[in-house]
Write an enzyme that holds these catalytic residues in place. Structure first.
Site, PDB file in Angstrom:
ATOM      1  N   HIS A 107       0.857  -1.193   0.000  1.00 29.64           N
ATOM      2  CA  HIS A 107       0.000   0.000   0.000  1.00 29.64           C
ATOM      3  C   HIS A 107       0.894   1.245   0.000  1.00 29.64           C
ATOM      4  CE1 HIS A 107      -3.727  -2.225   1.788  1.00 29.64           C
ATOM      5  NE2 HIS A 107      -3.546  -2.474   0.502  1.00 29.64           N
ATOM      6  N   HIS A 127     -11.493  -8.846  -6.640  1.00 32.37           N
ATOM      7  CA  HIS A 127     -11.147  -7.541  -6.066  1.00 32.37           C
ATOM      8  C   HIS A 127     -10.215  -6.849  -7.051  1.00 32.37           C
ATOM      9  CE1 HIS A 127      -9.628  -4.540  -3.366  1.00 32.37           C
ATOM     10  NE2 HIS A 127      -8.661  -5.240  -2.816  1.00 32.37           N
ATOM     11  N   GLU A 134      -7.982  -4.439  -6.800  1.00 33.39           N
ATOM     12  CA  GLU A 134      -6.707  -3.844  -6.401  1.00 33.39           C
ATOM     13  C   GLU A 134      -5.563  -4.444  -7.226  1.00 33.39           C
ATOM     14  OE1 GLU A 134      -4.746  -2.329  -2.183  1.00 33.39           O
ATOM     15  OE2 GLU A 134      -6.198  -3.962  -2.176  1.00 33.39           O
ATOM     16  N   ASP A 174      -2.667  -5.647  -6.863  1.00 32.14           N
ATOM     17  CA  ASP A 174      -1.927  -6.866  -6.547  1.00 32.14           C
ATOM     18  C   ASP A 174      -2.697  -8.117  -6.966  1.00 32.14           C
ATOM     19  OD1 ASP A 174      -3.599  -5.840  -4.497  1.00 32.14           O
ATOM     20  OD2 ASP A 174      -2.801  -7.269  -3.055  1.00 32.14           O
ATOM     21  N   HIS A 226     -11.657  -5.480   1.746  1.00 33.68           N
ATOM     22  CA  HIS A 226     -11.613  -4.169   2.377  1.00 33.68           C
ATOM     23  C   HIS A 226     -11.880  -3.023   1.393  1.00 33.68           C
ATOM     24  CE1 HIS A 226      -7.391  -3.042   0.986  1.00 33.68           C
ATOM     25  NE2 HIS A 226      -7.517  -4.277   0.579  1.00 33.68           N
ATOM     26  N   ASP A 239      -9.123 -10.918   0.112  1.00 33.55           N
ATOM     27  CA  ASP A 239      -8.225 -10.435   1.165  1.00 33.55           C
ATOM     28  C   ASP A 239      -8.654 -10.895   2.554  1.00 33.55           C
ATOM     29  OD1 ASP A 239      -6.409  -9.203  -0.478  1.00 33.55           O
ATOM     30  OD2 ASP A 239      -7.379  -7.254  -0.412  1.00 33.55           O
ATOM     31  N   TYR A 275      -2.757  -8.110   9.983  1.00 33.02           N
ATOM     32  CA  TYR A 275      -3.526  -7.717   8.807  1.00 33.02           C
ATOM     33  C   TYR A 275      -4.898  -7.185   9.215  1.00 33.02           C
ATOM     34  CZ  TYR A 275      -5.751  -7.775   4.273  1.00 33.02           C
ATOM     35  OH  TYR A 275      -6.413  -7.383   3.147  1.00 33.02           O
ATOM     36  N   HIS A 326      -3.750 -13.748  -0.012  1.00 32.37           N
ATOM     37  CA  HIS A 326      -2.402 -13.561   0.533  1.00 32.37           C
ATOM     38  C   HIS A 326      -2.157 -14.608   1.610  1.00 32.37           C
ATOM     39  CE1 HIS A 326      -1.845  -9.671  -1.428  1.00 32.37           C
ATOM     40  NE2 HIS A 326      -2.987  -9.259  -0.929  1.00 32.37           N
TER      41      HIS A 326
END
Length: 395
Positions: free
Chosen positions: A23, A79, A81, A83, A147, A166, A194, A227
């Site tokens: 992030h 998701h 994002e 990554d 998230h 996540d 996390y 992850h």
């Protein structure tokens, strides 16, 4: 190379041992991490997520060793994002018409990031089903704000695997892949870190989502997050921990946090930590200098604590900028049900404690009346007052 998760389901991700932050530089990585993507080889061939863009070539090379890209029937993006979606631009340049299944918000985030509204998006919501063989289907579950607003999970019937995105993951590189093979203490420590630093602002939503998933009566044999380790041994243990963490979690722990200019505030912090331990030997006491310890590691301990004490000297009618930045992060996390005390040294005007008190109140803490406002360097009476602060925090 792919690794079998169960039957025709394979892990095809990236173990990133060198990763030190995430992030931007907002999250510290202490033990590497992984981006987990999954390949399902049933009648329909399904890719669930990709990996971060810097690993595109490696990921696509590994993917092509297992399947011709043109044979991928569906791409699931849980998701948007980067990554998890970072390889999409390259992948879609090779197979441009392949259907992408994602939430409505994920279309916004993916198009916003990669500028390809022409991709074959198929919007799904909770309860939607995508058959992939005679007796297996994918069931989609929206996970808004776990998230990001675009997050969702995907459940594979028959194999009873929840691809949880996540949620339930950790920033940790687990070479053994599965939770029963990993270092169990480190695994849970990273899962807690996390949650504390990423998901705690959304704890009320986590609580509702866990209740919703329970009502779906899904039989879950494996939880495969995006992850860290895959939960195959008692996978519901991490769900049970989330149920605790989302409910104003605290242990018998007090964390003392401070920064100092000429060591006066440091002396008060050390005195308070010693006094807390003296008055309550069973209470875990942690002590951190904000400028010398990573903020995410400190915040993990604050999340576990029933109370904190925060110290800063007065600087320019306010507090040290390091403490101000840390407080801003603390306010983002929206912690509830915790007490706090303030302390600090000053030379001239002495507004530091007032600022600390106001900012901690904004962060949701119950700030006790007892405080230590020390003019110049601490004297015996200042150290003596730390006994009173400790007593109030321990009530």
């Amino acid at each position: 190379m792919k690794r079998q998760v169960k039957n025709n389901v394979y892990w095809l991700g990236k173990l990133d041992w060198e990763l030190e932050e995430f992030h931007g530089s907002d999250y510290s990585i202490n033990h590497g991490s992984s981006q987990n993507a999954y390949l399902i080889l049933e009648d329909k061939k399904v890719l669930i997520d990709t990996v971060w863009r810097p690993h595109t070539n490696e990921f696509i090379d590994n993917l092509e060793k297992e399947i011709a890209l043109k044979d991928i029937d569906y791409i699931i993006i849980n998701h948007g994002e980067v990554d998890h979606s970072g390889c999409l631009p390259y992948l879609m340049s090779k197979i441009p018409n392949t259907p992408i299944y994602c939430s409505a918000n994920a279309v916004k985030s993916i198009v916003g990031q990669y500028h390809h509204p022409e991709w074959n998006f198929n919007v799904v919501k909770t309860g939607d089903v995508l058959p992939i063989s005679k007796d297996k289907s994918l069931v989609f579950v929206e996970m808004k704000m776990l998230h990001w607003p675009d997050s969702m999970a995907t459940y594979l019937t028959g194999d009873n695997i929840l691809f949880s995105m996540d949620a339930f993951g950790q920033y940790e590189a687990v070479a053994e892949l599965f939770n029963d093979k990993a270092d169990k203490c480190l695994l849970m420590e990273e899962a807690l870190k996390y949650y504390a630093n990423i998901l705690s602002p959304f704890s009320p939503l986590v609580k509702k989502k866990l209740e919703e998933i329970k009502k779906l009566n899904l039989e879950i044999d494996i939880i495969a997050p995006s992850h860290g380790a895959i939960w195959r041994d008692n996978p519901m243990q991490i769900v049970d921990m989330y149920a605790k963490w989302c409910d104003n979690y605290k242990e018998d722990q007090i964390t003392v946090v401070y920064d100092t200019m000429w060591e006066g505030t440091m002396k008060l912090a050390h005195a308070l930590a010693e006094e807390l331990k003296e008055q309550s030997p069973t209470t875990v006491v942690k002590l951190y200098n904000i400028s010398k310890t990573n903020k995410n590691d400190i915040m993990t301990q604050v999340f576990k604590s029933k109370a904190i004490a925060l110290g800063s000297p007065t600087v320019s009618k306010s507090i040290l900028s390091s403490v101000g930045g840390w407080l801003h992060f603390l306010q983002e996390l929206s912690l509830k049900g915790k007490k706090a005390a303030v302390f600090g040294c000053y030379g001239w005007s002495g507004e530091g404690n007032k600022v600390l008190r106001e900012e901690l109140t904004k962060a949701g803490f119950e700030v006790i009346d007892q405080e230590e406002k020390c003019s110049w360097n601490p004297r015996e009476e200042n150290f003596e007052n730390m006994k009173n602060i400790a007593k109030e925090l321990l009530k």
